[in-house]
Design an enzyme around this catalytic site. Structure first.
Site, PDB file in Angstrom:
ATOM      1  N   CYS A   1       0.718  -1.276  -0.340  1.00  0.00           N
ATOM      2  CA  CYS A   1       0.033   0.628  -0.070  1.00  0.00           C
ATOM      3  C   CYS A   1       1.324   1.311  -0.067  1.00  0.00           C
ATOM      4  O   CYS A   1       1.720   1.181   0.362  1.00  0.00           O
ATOM      5  CB  CYS A   1      -0.826  -0.516   1.634  1.00  0.00           C
ATOM      6  SG  CYS A   1      -1.881   1.436   1.324  1.00  0.00           S
TER       7      CYS A   1
ATOM      8  N   CYS B   1      -2.530  -0.299   9.380  1.00  0.00           N
ATOM      9  CA  CYS B   1      -1.379  -2.045   8.863  1.00  0.00           C
ATOM     10  C   CYS B   1      -0.296  -1.982   9.051  1.00  0.00           C
ATOM     11  O   CYS B   1       0.827  -1.567   7.924  1.00  0.00           O
ATOM     12  CB  CYS B   1      -2.130  -2.166   7.221  1.00  0.00           C
ATOM     13  SG  CYS B   1      -3.628  -2.700   6.402  1.00  0.00           S
TER      14      CYS B   1
ATOM     15  N   CYS C   1      -6.922   0.979  -0.690  1.00  0.00           N
ATOM     16  CA  CYS C   1      -7.433   0.537   0.263  1.00  0.00           C
ATOM     17  C   CYS C   1      -6.902  -1.200  -0.552  1.00  0.00           C
ATOM     18  O   CYS C   1      -8.127  -1.353  -1.374  1.00  0.00           O
ATOM     19  CB  CYS C   1      -8.476   0.851   1.342  1.00  0.00           C
ATOM     20  SG  CYS C   1      -8.409  -0.213   2.710  1.00  0.00           S
TER      21      CYS C   1
ATOM     22  N   GLN D   1     -17.605 -11.128  12.066  1.00  0.00           N
ATOM     23  CA  GLN D   1     -16.201 -11.048  12.185  1.00  0.00           C
ATOM     24  C   GLN D   1     -16.421 -10.708  10.667  1.00  0.00           C
ATOM     25  O   GLN D   1     -16.758 -10.787   9.903  1.00  0.00           O
ATOM     26  CB  GLN D   1     -16.185 -12.442  12.679  1.00  0.00           C
ATOM     27  CG  GLN D   1     -15.945 -13.447  13.675  1.00  0.00           C
ATOM     28  CD  GLN D   1     -15.413 -12.632  15.016  1.00  0.00           C
ATOM     29  OE1 GLN D   1     -14.302 -11.626  14.417  1.00  0.00           O
ATOM     30  NE2 GLN D   1     -15.366 -12.721  16.076  1.00  0.00           N
TER      31      GLN D   1
ATOM     32  N   GLU E   1     -27.392 -10.510  24.096  1.00  0.00           N
ATOM     33  CA  GLU E   1     -26.536  -9.322  23.320  1.00  0.00           C
ATOM     34  C   GLU E   1     -26.513  -8.343  23.723  1.00  0.00           C
ATOM     35  O   GLU E   1     -28.223  -8.395  24.070  1.00  0.00           O
ATOM     36  CB  GLU E   1     -27.189  -9.810  21.684  1.00  0.00           C
ATOM     37  CG  GLU E   1     -26.453  -8.886  21.251  1.00  0.00           C
ATOM     38  CD  GLU E   1     -25.022  -8.230  21.357  1.00  0.00           C
ATOM     39  OE1 GLU E   1     -24.056  -6.847  20.963  1.00  0.00           O
ATOM     40  OE2 GLU E   1     -23.804  -9.330  21.230  1.00  0.00           O
TER      41      GLU E   1
ATOM     42  N   ASP F   1     -17.554 -14.798  23.895  1.00  0.00           N
ATOM     43  CA  ASP F   1     -17.188 -13.712  22.667  1.00  0.00           C
ATOM     44  C   ASP F   1     -17.301 -11.955  23.040  1.00  0.00           C
ATOM     45  O   ASP F   1     -17.991 -11.603  22.594  1.00  0.00           O
ATOM     46  CB  ASP F   1     -17.550 -14.084  21.801  1.00  0.00           C
ATOM     47  CG  ASP F   1     -16.626 -13.556  20.358  1.00  0.00           C
ATOM     48  OD1 ASP F   1     -16.010 -12.678  20.442  1.00  0.00           O
ATOM     49  OD2 ASP F   1     -17.653 -13.796  19.164  1.00  0.00           O
TER      50      ASP F   1
ATOM     51  N   CYS G   1     -10.490 -11.299  21.303  1.00  0.00           N
ATOM     52  CA  CYS G   1     -10.086 -10.649  20.113  1.00  0.00           C
ATOM     53  C   CYS G   1      -9.156  -9.560  21.462  1.00  0.00           C
ATOM     54  O   CYS G   1      -8.036  -9.274  20.165  1.00  0.00           O
ATOM     55  CB  CYS G   1     -10.729  -9.451  19.829  1.00  0.00           C
ATOM     56  SG  CYS G   1     -11.787  -8.278  20.745  1.00  0.00           S
TER      57      CYS G   1
END
Length: 490
Positions: A76, A85, A178, A304, A354, A403, A430
């Site tokens: 990139c 990134c 991108c 996800q 949730e 999660d 995560c």
């Protein structure tokens, strides 16, 4: 009279030795740890220190003396300015090694729990165009690179669409291309930019809270559907008409968009969870598919962002759950019910909880369209819903799958899980650091039996991790004779 600050030093011929947290690398100079972005182990660099503490400092490269042999060419052109990134210059195999070390280190250092050998990380199927969702800010304060500032060029148009700059929340780095998502998203974003320029649409000023165009969210799915959400800020006569003109142009130019939505956001921030999302054209959702199941994904739904890796992640969670068909499963932080519906065929019943009501409605729809009749879903704050009364009413779970968001689980939730005493806990995270903290709290009653990292985000330091915990066996009752024998004086 204020004291003059000492100028921060320049460090010459410094060898970068390792990968550090947050996508940075590190070096050591006279027993001081130096954190450096956009470098890889083996680089020899001259550094300008930007921030100095007692035991460490942060610096940036002012000259590469020698490039490392362990280095990839970033794909990139925005690499080094855009902070998204940070590992594009690190070969993917090295990224995976670093993420494996990160998981093991954080679980041991923060959790301080006994761990089995960690399974090798599951690498991403794709390392570019792997995301199904991106969000772009629109700002009247375009970020200029050092080269642009040094050129002395004067820019008449300071509007831009792209990513927020770290440390400059109101400034946007304009993005031309991108690599993280199918390139159609570049065409859509740039078409919105060009139309806005050509028709004089104002861009949002985050500090002053004015301007029409403020944010764009683009999603796609494995079914070939595309969703585009444009956030506006209506404040003047004619703003709505201008916005409708933009949406009409985009809808006509890109027939691939099956869900074209907009928001009139008058808040100080760009989150849409509490906003009305209005359909301009098409549907209010797109569908995702996984293992023969269809999942409805709305504008506020969590799904996800790496579709192919999500399948591997959920497959690990299902395998760790060890379901036989007789279990009652609680799926905490269920989102649109993806995991709940994914494992339902192997369980007696699955109950999902949730925070986002719209996501729970989607979860119910997902169960219905897939013919799944053994799921129940509840919306609300986890620490308020998941309590002793809820468990008494719905049954003690055999397995809990959790999660949570990056912040991990609330202490009240952890304590309720301990009282619920499921046989197995599957913890999908995560953020291995907060996962490790929660594992330490669960360690009184649970032992970690499996650890499986999964890479969802190539070229970033982020990593998902799945941990299986088994309830420790209660202590074996001690006989009266054993007690007496144990009490004998030495």
């Amino acid at each position: 009279m204020s004291r003059k600050k000492k100028p921060l030093p320049i460090l010459e011929n410094v060898t970068v030795t390792d990968v550090a947290a947050e996508g940075k690398s590190l070096a050591r100079v006279n027993d001081i740890v130096v954190f450096v972005p956009f470098t890889v182990p083996g680089d020899v660099v001259d550094l300008q220190v930007r921030r100095k503490k007692h035991s460490y400092c942060e610096a940036e490269v002012i000259r590469f003396v020698k490039y490392s042999d362990v280095r990839a060419t970033p794909m990139c052109k925005h690499f080094g300015v855009c902070g998204g990134c940070k590992w594009q210059n690190l070969p993917y195999e090295e990224q995976l090694k670093a993420k494996q070390r990160q998981v093991e280190s954080q679980l041991r250092r923060i959790g301080k729990v006994e761990l089995p050998p960690c399974h090798p990380i599951i690498g991403s199927v794709k390392t570019s165009e792997y995301r199904n969702k991106l969000e772009f800010g629109c700002s009247n304060k375009r970020w200029l690179t050092r080269e642009q500032v040094a050129s002395g060029e004067v820019y008449d148009n300071m509007n831009g669409i792209g990513f927020h700059i770290t440390g400059a929340f109101d400034k946007i780095l304009p993005i031309e291309k991108c690599w993280l998502m199918d390139t159609l998203h570049n065409d859509i974003r740039n078409a919105i930019r060009d139309y806005a320029f050509d028709h004089g649409l104002t861009f949002f000023d985050l500090r002053e809270q004015h301007g029409l165009l403020r944010d764009i969210i683009i999603r796609n799915s494995s079914t070939g559907e595309w969703m585009v959400i444009v956030q506006f800020h209506f404040e003047h006569d004619g703003d709505r008409e201008k916005a409708m003109g933009l949406l009409s142009h985009i809808g006509d130019r890109f027939p691939q968009i099956t869900s074209l939505l907009y928001v009139d956001n008058q808040k100080c921030n760009d989150t849409i969870g509490d906003q009305e999302v209005i359909v301009f054209k098409g549907n209010d959702h797109i569908f995702e598919e996984m293992e023969g199941l269809r999942f409805k994904v709305g504008p506020k739904s969590f799904y996800q962002t790496n579709t192919e890796q999500a399948y591997h992640l959920y497959s690990v969670a299902r395998r760790f759950a060890g379901l036989t068909g007789s279990e009652l499963v609680y799926d905490l932080y269920t989102g649109t019910g993806t995991i709940a519906n994914f494992v339902a065929r192997q369980a007696r019943q699955v109950i999902g909880i949730e925070y986002v009501p719209e996501a729970i409605e989607d979860a119910k729809v997902n169960a219905r369209i897939n013919g799944i009749g053994n799921t129940l879903f509840y919306a609300g704050d986890m620490k308020d819903i998941l309590n002793d009364d809820f468990i008494a009413s719905h049954g003690r779970p055999d397995v809990i799958i959790t999660d949570p968001p990056r912040a991990g689980m609330h202490t009240d939730v952890v304590q309720t899980i301990l009282r619920a005493a499921p046989r197995v806990i599957v913890y999908v995270s995560c953020n291995p650091a907060t996962q490790a903290r929660d594992l330490a709290d669960l360690d009184t009653d649970y032992a970690v039996t499996d650890v499986q990292p999964v890479d969802m985000f190539p070229h970033t330091p982020h990593v998902e991790n799945v941990v299986r915990l088994e309830r420790r066996q209660p202590p074996t009752p001690v006989s009266r004779n054993q007690e007496q024998e144990g009490d004998q004086p030495i």
